[in-house]
Structures are given as structure tokens and as C-alpha cells.
Design a protein around this motif. Structure first.
Motif, short mmCIF file in Angstrom:
data_model
loop_
_atom_site.label_atom_id
_atom_site.label_comp_id
_atom_site.label_asym_id
_atom_site.label_seq_id
_atom_site.Cartn_x
_atom_site.Cartn_y
_atom_site.Cartn_z
N ARG A 214 -32.94 26.03 -47.34
CA ARG A 214 -32.78 25.36 -46.04
C ARG A 214 -32.69 26.39 -44.90
NH1 ARG A 214 -30.08 22.32 -49.83
NH2 ARG A 214 -30.44 20.07 -49.79
N ILE A 215 -31.95 27.45 -45.15
CA ILE A 215 -31.79 28.48 -44.12
C ILE A 215 -33.10 29.18 -43.83
CG2 ILE A 215 -30.67 30.69 -43.61
CD1 ILE A 215 -28.24 29.68 -45.16
N ARG A 217 -36.10 28.07 -44.31
CA ARG A 217 -37.04 27.15 -43.66
C ARG A 217 -36.75 27.03 -42.16
NH1 ARG A 217 -40.62 23.89 -45.92
NH2 ARG A 217 -39.69 24.18 -47.98
N LEU A 218 -35.47 26.99 -41.80
CA LEU A 218 -35.10 26.93 -40.38
C LEU A 218 -35.54 28.21 -39.66
CD1 LEU A 218 -31.51 25.39 -40.59
CD2 LEU A 218 -33.57 24.28 -39.69
N GLU A 221 -39.29 28.25 -39.13
CA GLU A 221 -39.69 27.30 -38.08
C GLU A 221 -39.14 27.68 -36.71
OE1 GLU A 221 -38.29 23.60 -39.56
OE2 GLU A 221 -39.83 23.43 -41.13
N LYS A 223 -36.16 27.71 -35.59
CA LYS A 223 -35.07 26.86 -35.09
C LYS A 223 -33.77 27.66 -35.17
CE LYS A 223 -37.34 22.60 -36.63
NZ LYS A 223 -37.25 21.40 -37.50
N GLU A 226 -30.15 25.90 -34.93
CA GLU A 226 -29.80 25.24 -36.19
C GLU A 226 -29.56 26.26 -37.29
OE1 GLU A 226 -32.30 21.97 -37.36
OE2 GLU A 226 -33.00 21.69 -35.30
N PHE A 227 -30.34 27.33 -37.27
CA PHE A 227 -30.18 28.41 -38.25
C PHE A 227 -28.79 29.02 -38.15
CE2 PHE A 227 -30.43 33.01 -39.04
CZ PHE A 227 -30.81 33.02 -40.36
N LYS A 230 -26.11 26.59 -39.35
CA LYS A 230 -26.10 26.48 -40.82
C LYS A 230 -25.45 27.70 -41.46
CE LYS A 230 -27.64 23.62 -42.81
NZ LYS A 230 -27.02 22.39 -43.37
#
Length: 270
Positions: A214-215, A217-218, A221, A223, A226-227, A230
Motif C-alpha cells: 500500500r505504501i 503504491r501511494l 502514484e 500521493k 497520503e503516503f 500511512k
């Protein structure tokens, strides 16, 4: 490494797999040709009988480098696709096979131990290979040294390799010295290391495995807000579990050692 298309992902994974296979072949060939020299360097305290047994074990167990390496590649593929059950479950058949091989080694022939270990790693590899096929992986004989994704992977992986190599070299030196101290010293050192890494294995590794896809992928992208959030949440969540666990290990250190290290190993430790 972020790969845009499914076909590109498959090609990249196959390229990594084939590179890993080439590297493993090199390691195995060097190991087979220089096995006596390697054992003399890393097991300086072994007597002739123990050295012969170690040689027989190494001839078999060195082949596990293929399965261990490929297992780690497929673990990354499955985690990228949020398939965590398979990567967590492979420890069950591994442990069962190891336990059976230990019993057979003690009752029948000690060579069941290295062959059982090899079979255990092979089983993990097969389970993850089948799981990878279910998420779309297909093997292709691709080998591209100039692949941009591979170059990016190597560039990012160099600091990780240096860091992990330092830890492994430290453990090798410790065991080399322990081999000349006393019979069973390597076993005692291995047990102590397992206790030392208990919190990391139970809590940190599991949580980072779940959070890493998840990290990344952020980050890929872009982001960043959000990164960062997280990352902050992950650190807080890990500390919630780790701090009480560490305190518990400190308070119960003596009972844990008594429970884990029994018999002669406990006497030597005392």
C-alpha cells in the motif's frame, strides 16, 4: 518498481527470475567446487567427523538457494497483488516437513535432515508458484540485462543488499568463532538469536509485509500526503504492539530462556 501494464509486469518478473536463477547457478557451482575451503573458513573448530558431516549436509542444502530465492520473488509478486494468505501459510507445510525430517533423522538416518530441509523449501516454492499463476503470472525465458526496470531495481536494491549483507556477515563471524569455543555453541547462539528476533518476527515483519504494498503504491502514484499519513499510522501501530512485547520480554526474560534453552544448552548459558 512501478510497471504500467500487465504484460510489462510479467516480463519484468520473468527477467528478475531468470537473473536470480543465473546468480543461484553461479553460487551453487562455486559452492560445489570450493566446499572444503568454505567449511574451513566458516567452521574452523569442527573436528574431522563433524567436518565430513557438514560437507555432506552442504552438498544437499546448497541446492535450496534456488527455492529460497524464487520463493522470495514470488512472495513479492503476491504481496503486490494483495495476496497475503498464501505467503503466510507457507510456513505451515515447511514446519511440518522439518519436524518429520528431524524425527526421521534421529530414528533412521541423519541425512534425512538436509533432504527434508530441501524438500521443505521446495514445497514453499511450489505453493507460491501456483498462487502466482492464479494472479496472472506466466513464465517466459526472458533475459534482458538492459531492461530499465531491472536497472532501477538494482539501483534501489544496492543499499538493501549492503545492509543485509552486513548483518549476515556478522552472524557468520559469530558462528565461526562459536564453532571453536565448545560443542553446541553454535546451537546456543542460534537459539539466542531467535529469542532476540522474536518481536521482529511476530509483529514487525507481519505488519510491514501487509503495509508495504500500500505504501509503495501511494509513492508510485505520487500521493505524498497520503503516503506520509500511512507511514505515521504504521509507526504508531507497530509501536502499540512492539513496546508492550519488548517490556514483556524484559520482565520475563529468565522464564523464557529457561523454557526455550533446556538441558546442556541452559547449563552452558548459565
Amino acid at each position: 518498481v512501478e510497471v504500467e501494464k500487465s504484460e510489462d509486469t510479467n516480463c519484468f518478473v520473468n527477467n528478475v527470475i531468470n537473473m536470480v536463477l543465473l546468480f543461484c547457478i553461479l553460487i551453487v557451482v562455486i559452492g560445489f567446487l570450493n566446499i572444503d575451503t568454505i567449511l574451513k573458513i566458516f567452521a574452523i573448530g569442527f573436528d574431522v567427523k563433524t567436518m565430513n558431516l557438514a560437507r555432506s549436509f552442504t552438498y544437499v542444502s546448497i541446492l535450496a538457494v534456488f527455492f529460497i530465492s524464487l520463493t522470495n520473488v514470488f512472495m513479492a509478486v503476491l504481496q503486490l497483488n494483495y495476496q497475503f494468505k498464501q505467503t503466510a501459510a507457507i510456513g505451515i507445510p515447511f514446519s511440518i516437513i522439518i519436524m518429520i525430517s528431524i524425527v526421521l533423522a534421529s530414528k533412521v538416518n541423519i541425512m534425512y535432515l538436509p533432504f527434508g530441509t530441501l524438500l521443505a523449501y521446495f514445497t514453499q516454492f511450489v505453493i507460491l508458484l501456483m498462487s502466482a499463476y492464479r494472479v496472472g503470472f506466466r513464465y517466459k525465458p526472458i533475459l534482458r540485462f538492459n531492461d530499465k526496470y531491472l536497472r532501477a531495481l538494482v539501483k534501489m536494491g544496492i543499499p538493501v543488499i549492503i545492509g543485509t549483507s552486513t548483518t549476515q556477515i556478522n552472524q557468520i563471524v559469530d558462528k565461526t568463532i562459536a564453532s571453536s569455543v565448545a560443542i553446541g555453541a553454535i546451537t546456543t547462539l542460534s537459539y539466542a538469536h531467535r529469542i532476540d528476533t522474536l518481536v521482529q518476527s511476530v509483529f514487525i515483519t507481519v505488519m510491514t509485509t501487509l503495509l508495504f504494498p500500500r505504501i509503495t503504491r501511494l509513492a508510485s502514484e505520487n500521493k505524498m500526503m497520503e503516503f506520509k499519513n500511512k507511514i505515521t499510522e504504521s509507526i504508531i501501530g507497530i509501536n502499540i504492539f512492539v513496546i508492550p512485547a519488548v517490556v514483556g520480554l524484559i520482565i520475563l526474560s529468565r522464564p523464557i530462556i529457561v523454557l526455550y534453552l533446556k538441558g546442556e544448552h541452559l547449563i552452558k548459558l548459565q
